[in-house]
Write an enzyme that holds these catalytic residues in place. Structure first.
Site, mmCIF file in Angstrom:
data_model
loop_
_atom_site.group_PDB
_atom_site.id
_atom_site.type_symbol
_atom_site.label_atom_id
_atom_site.label_comp_id
_atom_site.label_asym_id
_atom_site.label_seq_id
_atom_site.Cartn_x
_atom_site.Cartn_y
_atom_site.Cartn_z
ATOM 1 N N GLY A 91 -7.255 -4.749 -11.384
ATOM 2 C CA GLY A 91 -6.099 -3.890 -11.560
ATOM 3 C C GLY A 91 -5.509 -3.916 -12.953
ATOM 4 O O GLY A 91 -6.184 -4.205 -13.951
ATOM 5 N N ASP A 92 -4.221 -3.595 -13.025
ATOM 6 C CA ASP A 92 -3.535 -3.423 -14.305
ATOM 7 C C ASP A 92 -3.578 -4.666 -15.189
ATOM 8 O O ASP A 92 -3.468 -4.557 -16.414
ATOM 9 C CB ASP A 92 -2.058 -3.081 -14.069
ATOM 10 C CG ASP A 92 -1.856 -1.740 -13.402
ATOM 11 O OD1 ASP A 92 -2.847 -1.110 -13.021
ATOM 12 O OD2 ASP A 92 -0.685 -1.321 -13.255
ATOM 13 N N PRO A 130 -14.496 -19.459 -10.766
ATOM 14 C CA PRO A 130 -15.337 -18.610 -9.905
ATOM 15 C C PRO A 130 -14.775 -18.396 -8.497
ATOM 16 O O PRO A 130 -15.224 -17.480 -7.803
ATOM 17 C CB PRO A 130 -16.677 -19.357 -9.859
ATOM 18 C CG PRO A 130 -16.360 -20.757 -10.251
ATOM 19 C CD PRO A 130 -15.205 -20.676 -11.203
ATOM 20 N N SER A 169 0.808 -1.223 0.000
ATOM 21 C CA SER A 169 0.000 0.000 0.000
ATOM 22 C C SER A 169 0.841 1.272 0.000
ATOM 23 O O SER A 169 0.647 2.165 0.808
ATOM 24 C CB SER A 169 -0.942 0.008 1.218
ATOM 25 O OG SER A 169 -1.954 0.979 1.065
ATOM 26 N N CYS A 197 2.191 6.459 -7.420
ATOM 27 C CA CYS A 197 1.990 7.675 -8.222
ATOM 28 C C CYS A 197 2.784 8.866 -7.673
ATOM 29 O O CYS A 197 2.994 9.848 -8.384
ATOM 30 C CB CYS A 197 0.508 8.029 -8.283
ATOM 31 S SG CYS A 197 -0.510 6.793 -9.123
#
Length: 549
Positions: free
Chosen positions: A278-279, A272, A38, A42
């Site tokens: 995400g990316d 499932p 976390s 950026c």
């Protein structure tokens, strides 16, 4: 219930925290291959320059916080080597041992890997910027070598942010890009505003210049391009990423032909019991339909919310409303020195051959022109020529974020050009104008739809309109300062007195500074039977598009 999350940055961390808030008793484990969970990737370029001064501010949460506040087990510096879907466990490797961990539900948030050409792999002084150890290594290199010259390869968001922040600390920066422009989400003429800003601040631009080799000359790095070899103290590669989907592929999960993990509208993979976000995942394209992929933290966080709601309702028996993930339009922004560059939706380049589209350009001030320090926000709005459906928008300049936020809201709700024209924004002279640039864009598009004006584009003057009459309706002083070749000066205020000098059998293209006076001139001439076209965005768009970067 045992939930195992692979990847502890944006998507994985968001899933872990929300799942704990939804259920106190479920066992949750985060597995992160790096030393940190976390962290604000950026923010890494801004730590390079000291804009973010405290390294600790890069960490949104740490292992200790997850364990104490959320009762979530964090296995950092641990790699998932394989997934056993039949028996529902993952094989793990940390610094000391190999072991296994069972799961009831597995969440994959592996992110993407930086693209590194083979000739650059393993070379001392060549870096990517994805993690905190990456930025630590770059800062150490700059300090130990007293670096004066740095090459940044790649003109996307990370490359631009690196270039700006290295420039802030006095380093001579060369920014190399293999394409003709920086910022792939933008069309060329809008990226030109960014090229101008970079050059104005001393960043050396090498466009249309793919790097072809890197080698050492002692402690100095030699970078090879088609126009020669150049020397640098360090090189940062920011040429994009590829989905980190090897684990999913080896586990037999469905991938698309570009290697992205296929998921349904609730982020479930072809198994499932395994979710992904995400990316590394393929998502819906809400504008044209079909599929796309977007590597941004905002969509990853929204995917996490959908995923957790679906998992909690169906596996933890929580009474929740679950909404499908509709996809993302790629709303994004970057700061480049004194300007903002923001976009949402599709650009003309990506629409070529798919939709018969067109665009309008305009250059309004970000607030009332009479209030001090008014500055322009350059706008481009792309639309379907038949239906006038909005397809995308780009803004560069002052307060671009505000305009693209508005455009994003309307695009996401299938808004119309009329919505733009009548959008109600907050207004006071320091903040906006009584008619904002968004309103102007809507009004221009309404005028085109309603047949009140036809427009010409900056890139059509020598082709579609090569036989037209070109008239510039600015003042003589403005015209003398700079004008488009081939245009004659006929000021707007004297237009009616000179109607007899114009040929009604020829098309007339009219321009002014940004398009407003041109529209007025078109309406006058149309009333007298002339066939007119207003040059969208005026002289400013033309000369920006033709700027030599």
């Amino acid at each position: 219930m045992q939930i195992v999350i692979v990847g502890g940055v944006a998507g994985g961390a968001a899933c872990a925290a929300r799942l704990r808030r939804l259920d106190e008793n479920t066992k949750i484990t985060i597995i992160e291959k790096g030393p940190y969970v976390s962290f604000a990737n950026c923010g890494l370029p801004y730590f390079l320059s000291g804009v973010i001064a405290d390294r600790d501010n890069l960490f949104v949460a740490d292992k200790k916080l997850f364990e104490k506040r959320f009762n979530i087990n964090v296995l950092d510096n641990t790699t998932v080597t394989s997934i056993n879907r039949n028996n529902k466990y993952v094989n793990l490797q940390d610094k000391e041992k190999t072991f296994t961990l069972n799961y009831d539900v597995l969440i994959l948030s592996p992110g993407s890997n930086a693209i590194v050409p083979p000739f650059a792999s393993g070379i001392d002084g060549v870096f990517t910027l994805r993690t905190v150890p990456d930025v630590d290594a770059i800062k150490a290199r700059i300090k130990s070598r007293n670096a004066k010259k740095v090459l940044v390869v790649g003109g996307g968001f990370i490359g631009l942010e690196c270039a700006e922040n290295l420039n802030h600390i006095g380093i001579e920066v060369t920014l190399a890009e293999g394409a003709p422009q920086v910022l792939p989400p933008f069309d060329f003429e809008m990226a030109q505003f960014v090229h101008q800003e970079l050059k104005a601040h001393g960043v050396r631009l090498k466009l249309n210049s793919p790097i072809t080799g890197i080698s050492h000359d002692g402690d100095i790095l030699k970078a090879e391009f088609k126009d020669g070899t150049f020397l640098f103290d360090a090189i940062i590669l920011a040429i994009g990423g590829k989905p980190n989907s090897v684990l999913a592929k080896e586990a037999g999960l469905s991938l698309n032909d570009r290697g992205f993990i296929k998921v349904n509208d609730f982020m479930q993979t072809s198994d499932p019991d395994i979710y992904a976000l995400g990316d590394a995942v393929e998502i819906n394209d809400p504008l044209l339909g079909g599929k796309t992929s977007i590597a941004l933290a905002g969509p990853a966080n929204k995917q996490a919310r959908v995923l957790c709601s679906h998992l909690a309702k169906n596996r933890l028996n929580k009474d929740l409303q679950v909404f499908p993930y509709k996809g993302a339009m790629g709303a994004s922004i970057v700061k480049v020195f004194g300007i903002e560059a923001a976009s949402v939706g599709l650009n003309e380049r990506s629409l070529k051959g798919k939709v018969d589209c067109d665009a309008v350009w305009l250059h309004p001030n970000q607030h009332a022109g009479y209030y001090p320090n008014a500055a322009q926000c350059h706008l481009k709005v792309i639309y379907d020529k038949k239906s006038f459906k909005l397809l995308g928008a780009q803004a560069v300049g002052s307060e671009a974020a505000k305009r693209i936020e508005i455009m994003s809201a309307y695009l996401s709700k299938n808004g119309s050009i009329d919505d733009l024209a009548y959008h109600e924004q907050v207004y006071a002279p320091p903040f906006s104008s009584a008619r904002d640039g968004i309103n102007y864009a809507g009004c221009i598009l309404e005028n085109i739809r309603d047949g009140l004006v036809k427009t010409a584009r900056f890139d059509e003057l020598n082709t579609r309109f090569k036989d037209a009459i070109f008239i510039d309706v600015r003042t003589p002083d403005e015209f003398k300062q700079r004008h488009i070749p081939g245009f004659i000066n006929l000021p707007l205020d004297s237009l009616r007195q000179n109607l007899n000098t114009l040929n009604k059998d020829k098309e007339i293209v009219i321009t002014c500074a940004v398009g407003i006076r041109g529209y007025n001139a078109c309406r006058i001439l149309n009333a007298y039977g002339f066939k007119t076209y207003n040059l969208s965005g005026g002289v400013l768009t033309y000369f920006t598009a033709n700027f030599k970067a």
